[in-house]
Write an enzyme that holds these catalytic residues in place. Structure first.
Site, PDB file in Angstrom:
ATOM      1  N   ARG A  83      37.838  26.602  46.276  1.00  0.00           N
ATOM      2  CA  ARG A  83      36.477  26.907  45.818  1.00  0.00           C
ATOM      3  C   ARG A  83      35.603  27.419  46.960  1.00  0.00           C
ATOM      4  O   ARG A  83      34.457  27.749  46.736  1.00  0.00           O
ATOM      5  CB  ARG A  83      35.800  25.648  45.268  1.00  0.00           C
TER       6      ARG A  83
ATOM      7  N   ARG B  23      32.571  18.280  27.518  1.00  0.00           N
ATOM      8  CA  ARG B  23      32.485  17.742  28.876  1.00  0.00           C
ATOM      9  C   ARG B  23      31.030  17.489  29.258  1.00  0.00           C
ATOM     10  O   ARG B  23      30.154  18.250  28.883  1.00  0.00           O
ATOM     11  CB  ARG B  23      33.098  18.740  29.873  1.00  0.00           C
TER      12      ARG B  23
ATOM     13  N   ARG C 295      32.382  25.044  24.569  1.00  0.00           N
ATOM     14  CA  ARG C 295      33.744  24.573  24.904  1.00  0.00           C
ATOM     15  C   ARG C 295      33.983  23.151  24.397  1.00  0.00           C
ATOM     16  O   ARG C 295      33.113  22.292  24.489  1.00  0.00           O
ATOM     17  CB  ARG C 295      33.941  24.594  26.424  1.00  0.00           C
TER      18      ARG C 295
ATOM     19  N   ARG D 200      26.330  25.296  38.231  1.00  0.00           N
ATOM     20  CA  ARG D 200      27.727  25.615  38.573  1.00  0.00           C
ATOM     21  C   ARG D 200      27.893  27.114  38.831  1.00  0.00           C
ATOM     22  O   ARG D 200      28.657  27.510  39.708  1.00  0.00           O
ATOM     23  CB  ARG D 200      28.664  25.136  37.455  1.00  0.00           C
TER      24      ARG D 200
ATOM     25  N   LYS E  46      40.231  30.359  32.878  1.00  0.00           N
ATOM     26  CA  LYS E  46      41.329  29.991  33.770  1.00  0.00           C
ATOM     27  C   LYS E  46      42.252  28.948  33.122  1.00  0.00           C
ATOM     28  O   LYS E  46      43.464  29.094  33.118  1.00  0.00           O
ATOM     29  CB  LYS E  46      40.787  29.450  35.106  1.00  0.00           C
TER      30      LYS E  46
HETATM   31  P1  ADP Z   1      35.456  24.726  35.290  1.00  0.00           P
HETATM   32  O1  ADP Z   1      36.647  24.550  34.389  1.00  0.00           O
HETATM   33  O2  ADP Z   1      34.207  24.775  34.500  1.00  0.00           O
HETATM   34  O3  ADP Z   1      35.623  25.872  36.230  1.00  0.00           O
HETATM   35  P2  ADP Z   1      36.372  22.543  36.899  1.00  0.00           P
HETATM   36  O4  ADP Z   1      36.974  21.639  35.897  1.00  0.00           O
HETATM   37  O5  ADP Z   1      37.275  23.399  37.714  1.00  0.00           O
HETATM   38  O6  ADP Z   1      35.264  23.427  36.191  1.00  0.00           O
HETATM   39  O7  ADP Z   1      35.503  21.697  37.915  1.00  0.00           O
HETATM   40  C1  ADP Z   1      34.573  20.716  37.484  1.00  0.00           C
HETATM   41  C2  ADP Z   1      33.895  20.098  38.701  1.00  0.00           C
HETATM   42  O8  ADP Z   1      34.887  19.458  39.530  1.00  0.00           O
HETATM   43  C3  ADP Z   1      33.211  21.102  39.637  1.00  0.00           C
HETATM   44  O9  ADP Z   1      31.898  21.414  39.225  1.00  0.00           O
HETATM   45  C4  ADP Z   1      33.249  20.350  40.966  1.00  0.00           C
HETATM   46  O10 ADP Z   1      32.244  19.346  41.022  1.00  0.00           O
HETATM   47  C5  ADP Z   1      34.595  19.635  40.909  1.00  0.00           C
HETATM   48  N1  ADP Z   1      35.681  20.422  41.538  1.00  0.00           N
HETATM   49  C6  ADP Z   1      36.800  20.904  40.938  1.00  0.00           C
HETATM   50  N2  ADP Z   1      37.585  21.553  41.816  1.00  0.00           N
HETATM   51  C7  ADP Z   1      36.953  21.475  43.014  1.00  0.00           C
HETATM   52  C8  ADP Z   1      37.244  21.949  44.332  1.00  0.00           C
HETATM   53  N3  ADP Z   1      38.357  22.665  44.591  1.00  0.00           N
HETATM   54  N4  ADP Z   1      36.357  21.666  45.328  1.00  0.00           N
HETATM   55  C9  ADP Z   1      35.233  20.970  45.085  1.00  0.00           C
HETATM   56  N5  ADP Z   1      34.891  20.492  43.876  1.00  0.00           N
HETATM   57  C10 ADP Z   1      35.735  20.742  42.844  1.00  0.00           C
HETATM   58  P1  ADP Z   2      37.702  27.877  32.840  1.00  0.00           P
HETATM   59  O1  ADP Z   2      38.952  27.041  33.012  1.00  0.00           O
HETATM   60  O2  ADP Z   2      37.759  29.150  33.624  1.00  0.00           O
HETATM   61  O3  ADP Z   2      36.445  27.094  33.118  1.00  0.00           O
HETATM   62  P2  ADP Z   2      38.298  27.724  29.973  1.00  0.00           P
HETATM   63  O4  ADP Z   2      39.695  28.198  29.878  1.00  0.00           O
HETATM   64  O5  ADP Z   2      38.059  26.257  29.879  1.00  0.00           O
HETATM   65  O6  ADP Z   2      37.607  28.329  31.325  1.00  0.00           O
HETATM   66  O7  ADP Z   2      37.444  28.504  28.858  1.00  0.00           O
HETATM   67  C1  ADP Z   2      36.035  28.285  28.703  1.00  0.00           C
HETATM   68  C2  ADP Z   2      35.665  28.413  27.223  1.00  0.00           C
HETATM   69  O8  ADP Z   2      35.776  29.789  26.819  1.00  0.00           O
HETATM   70  C3  ADP Z   2      36.566  27.638  26.273  1.00  0.00           C
HETATM   71  O9  ADP Z   2      35.766  27.149  25.218  1.00  0.00           O
HETATM   72  C4  ADP Z   2      37.576  28.678  25.759  1.00  0.00           C
HETATM   73  O10 ADP Z   2      38.018  28.372  24.444  1.00  0.00           O
HETATM   74  C5  ADP Z   2      36.743  29.950  25.770  1.00  0.00           C
HETATM   75  N1  ADP Z   2      37.520  31.146  26.118  1.00  0.00           N
HETATM   76  C6  ADP Z   2      38.546  31.251  27.016  1.00  0.00           C
HETATM   77  N2  ADP Z   2      38.983  32.520  27.103  1.00  0.00           N
HETATM   78  C7  ADP Z   2      38.222  33.249  26.249  1.00  0.00           C
HETATM   79  C8  ADP Z   2      38.175  34.644  25.894  1.00  0.00           C
HETATM   80  N3  ADP Z   2      39.019  35.526  26.461  1.00  0.00           N
HETATM   81  N4  ADP Z   2      37.262  35.025  24.987  1.00  0.00           N
HETATM   82  C9  ADP Z   2      36.405  34.146  24.421  1.00  0.00           C
HETATM   83  N5  ADP Z   2      36.390  32.820  24.719  1.00  0.00           N
HETATM   84  C10 ADP Z   2      37.284  32.378  25.617  1.00  0.00           C
END
Ligand code: ADP
Ligand code: ADP
Length: 225
Positions: free
Chosen positions: A91, A164, A130, A175, A16
């Site tokens: 979420r 992270r 990541r 998660r 994302k």
């Molecule tokens: P990822 O990129 O791995 O999807 P995020 O950066 O979106 O993770 O979220 C990291 C953490 O922040 C989540 O595990 C949660 O604890 C919190 N968080 C983020 N967005 C929300 C939301 N909309 N509602 C509740 N918790 C959230």
């Molecule tokens: P999200 O925001 O959904 O948690 P991220 O954009 O942070 O996901 O991506 C999670 C990890 O996967 C990062 O290390 C990123 O470089 C890698 N990644 C993202 N898109 C792809 C893809 N299409 N194929 C392989 N690796 C990817």
């Protein structure tokens, strides 16, 4: 130009943030990442950050009341009034209802929910590898799938890359459990609303980007009619 108000749906690690960073440039949208906003509150030691930290460390969702006002204020800011790309919100169904109501109060609505699908085992590989830029968390890398030119250094601004705290295998598993239990029902929610678009997130980042970009270009044309 009609506004595009978009949600990126998908499990942690689906890509994302990676896609939002690109689409923001293509379409001039505000990239709103609730995870990045929360981490910045934690780093600044604010009251909100203190309330959120334990939940984030465990991989649980922070309570709705901690996050909802922050989000609604953000999408009403000047740069998001022309359109936004929500990454990490909503979420759960209650957050989705809140978002709908907040937009409705200003005569706005969602344009689409973009679902990026990736199976769990691939997500674990992605999240454990990541790395993010310490200066700008939208600069995202992967040690194997998308490595920087120089190990540990951001290509774009030369800052250090970090892992992270919640990208450890144990927290990743939690998660994913939270995602399947609380967030995945939103797929049916937006399907019922006629807003869901699905994308195969297992394709390479450039290909996922091309598919998303084509869909958004069509959506923007449709909004103009
Ligand atoms: P990822 O990129 O791995 O999807 P995020 O950066 O979106 O993770 O979220 C990291 C953490 O922040 C989540 O595990 C949660 O604890 C919190 N968080 C983020 N967005 C929300 C939301 N909309 N509602 C509740 N918790 C959230
Ligand atoms: P999200 O925001 O959904 O948690 P991220 O954009 O942070 O996901 O991506 C999670 C990890 O996967 C990062 O290390 C990123 O470089 C890698 N990644 C993202 N898109 C792809 C893809 N299409 N194929 C392989 N690796 C990817």
């Amino acid at each position: 130009m009609p506004e595009l108000n978009l949600i990126l749906l998908g499990p942690p690690g689906a890509g994302k943030g990676t896609q939002a960073e690109r689409l923001q440039v293509d379409f001039g949208l505000a990239h709103v990442s609730t995870g990045d906003m929360l981490r910045s509150q934690v780093a600044d030691g604010t009251e909100l950050g203190r309330r959120a930290k334990d939940y984030m460390d465990k991989g649980d969702l922070v309570p709705d009341e901690v996050i909802v006002d922050m989000l609604t204020e953000r999408i009403e800011a000047a740069d998001a009034r022309e359109g936004f790309l929500l990454d990490g919100f909503p979420r759960n169904e209650s957050q989705a209802d809140t978002l709908d109501a907040a937009l409705g109060r200003h005569g706005r609505r969602l344009s689409a929910a973009l679902m990026i699908a990736v199976p769990d085992e691939e997500l674990v590989r992605r999240l454990t590898g990541r790395r993010v830029c310490v200066k700008n968390p939208s600069h995202i890398y992967h040690v194997e799938f998308d490595p920087p030119k120089h190990e540990g250094v951001c290509d774009q601004d030369g800052a250090r890359l970090i892992q992270r705290d919640d990208d450890s295998e144990e927290t990743i598993r939690r998660r994913l459990e939270v995602y399947h239990g609380q967030t995945a029902p939103l797929i049916a929610y937006y399907e019922r609303a006629g807003l869901l678009r699905r994308f195969d997130g297992t394709r390479p980042p450039d290909e996922v980007h091309r598919h998303l970009r084509a869909t958004l270009a069509t959506l923007r044309l449709e909004e103009q009619i």
